[in-house]
Design a protein around this motif. Sequence first.
Motif, short mmCIF file in Angstrom:
data_model
loop_
_atom_site.label_atom_id
_atom_site.label_comp_id
_atom_site.label_asym_id
_atom_site.label_seq_id
_atom_site.Cartn_x
_atom_site.Cartn_y
_atom_site.Cartn_z
N UNK A 142 -23.72 -16.61 -49.83
CA UNK A 142 -23.30 -17.30 -48.62
C UNK A 142 -24.50 -17.53 -47.71
N UNK A 143 -24.44 -18.55 -46.83
CA UNK A 143 -25.52 -18.73 -45.86
C UNK A 143 -25.64 -17.52 -44.94
N UNK A 144 -26.86 -17.18 -44.57
CA UNK A 144 -27.12 -16.02 -43.72
C UNK A 144 -28.00 -16.44 -42.54
N UNK A 145 -27.59 -16.03 -41.35
CA UNK A 145 -28.36 -16.25 -40.13
C UNK A 145 -28.90 -14.93 -39.60
N UNK A 146 -30.09 -14.99 -39.03
CA UNK A 146 -30.71 -13.85 -38.32
C UNK A 146 -30.84 -14.26 -36.86
N UNK A 147 -30.15 -13.56 -35.96
CA UNK A 147 -30.08 -13.98 -34.57
C UNK A 147 -30.54 -12.85 -33.65
N UNK A 148 -31.49 -13.16 -32.80
CA UNK A 148 -32.00 -12.21 -31.83
C UNK A 148 -31.48 -12.58 -30.44
N UNK A 149 -30.75 -11.65 -29.83
CA UNK A 149 -30.19 -11.86 -28.49
C UNK A 149 -30.33 -10.56 -27.71
N UNK A 150 -29.97 -10.59 -26.42
CA UNK A 150 -29.89 -9.35 -25.66
C UNK A 150 -28.85 -8.44 -26.32
N UNK A 151 -29.12 -7.13 -26.46
CA UNK A 151 -28.20 -6.25 -27.19
C UNK A 151 -26.75 -6.36 -26.75
N UNK A 152 -26.50 -6.41 -25.44
CA UNK A 152 -25.12 -6.44 -24.97
C UNK A 152 -24.46 -7.79 -25.20
N UNK A 153 -25.25 -8.82 -25.57
CA UNK A 153 -24.69 -10.15 -25.82
C UNK A 153 -24.21 -10.33 -27.25
#
Length: 396
Positions: free
Chosen positions: A285-296
């Motif tokens: 399956x397609x995989x995304x790696x997403x960096x955000x603020x931890x609480x978001x």
Amino acid sequence: MDATLKPRSAEDVEEAVRWAAAETQPLEILGQGSKRALGRPIQAAHVLDLSGLAGIESYEPAELVLTVKAGTPIAEVEKLVDDNGQELSFEPMDYGPLFGKAPGRGTIGGVLAVNLSGPRRIKAGAARDHVLGMEAVSGRGELFKSGGKVVKNVTGYDLPRTLCGSYGTLAVATSVTLKVNPKPETSVTFVLNGLDDQDGIQALCEAMGSSAEVSGAAHLPGWGDSDKSRTVLRLEGFKSSVDYRMKSLADRLGAYGTSHQLDRDESQKLWTGIKNLEDFAARNTPVWRISVAPTAGPQLVARLKTAFELDALYDWSGGLVWLSCTDGDIHQAKVRNAVEAVGGGHATLVRADPSVRSEAAVFQPQPSPLAALSRRLKEQFDPKGVLNPGRMVTGL
């Protein structure tokens, strides 16, 4: 005619790149190919295969310094330092299984080219933070060195940090000097079961704000064969210290429910699985790696779940969200819109078919000033555009 160039020395690399620049012949820079499917597909007539540029140049365990040729398998490097009671503290992920390849095939040059870091980044920093020096060949065909073999080292611009994460588009590393660290005496994991995403991330953030010195913090909804979530925190160090911090953590997080502890072997198996995305590697399956603020993170996942089917994994105390799009579509616009809606971040399409990656913006689109800076860096390091052209951005 397509050709594979296989240098055996830094001088061979210099000669090959100089020829490519003079003839304007694009090169695909390759180690062992474990991350070949990461980024946009490269249109290059020739391959610069660095697998022959391998070996340990020097290792001084007492000084915690290792110099290694760029094509050396990362598994070989990790075994060497492990045999000496030491470790690469940035805990590099092995992308091979996620792309259908055997584990342990990546090279140290490839690790630094994409700035690979595992769960311990929250405590030890990224791969680039452990590079003391680097020898590399620019796209002009010029061999240069930056940094050295000491931790406090000032020699002008910090070029190794610039090259880490450039995906081989600025220069070809030929050797690197790394700082290594003593391996902890023991490593255990504190586990909370059954928390929803919001409570799980809240527990992780509370632990990170404590004096427990957490070296891994992840929330795993429905991990493996279980339909229940696990919220896990890793503690490492001397046994007496770990025991004390574990008790302190249990007292602090008692309101989140009952907890239990994984011993060293169980803990190592768990964190290896998290680091290498073993649960996602088994799916196509397609995989995304997403960096955000931890609480978001939970807000991001909840928003996306209303738009399409997905599975998620939270690492780095919720600051790193891995998504598996279970319906097979990449949902690019929905992902990027959701990232913007929760306060911004970076979303990278890690796994998808080559035809999809050719059309998609694989990496987070840069603001205009940062994009202009990236273009100027490319023009300075690789004016003819012969190194991994188009791997990160169309036209670069």
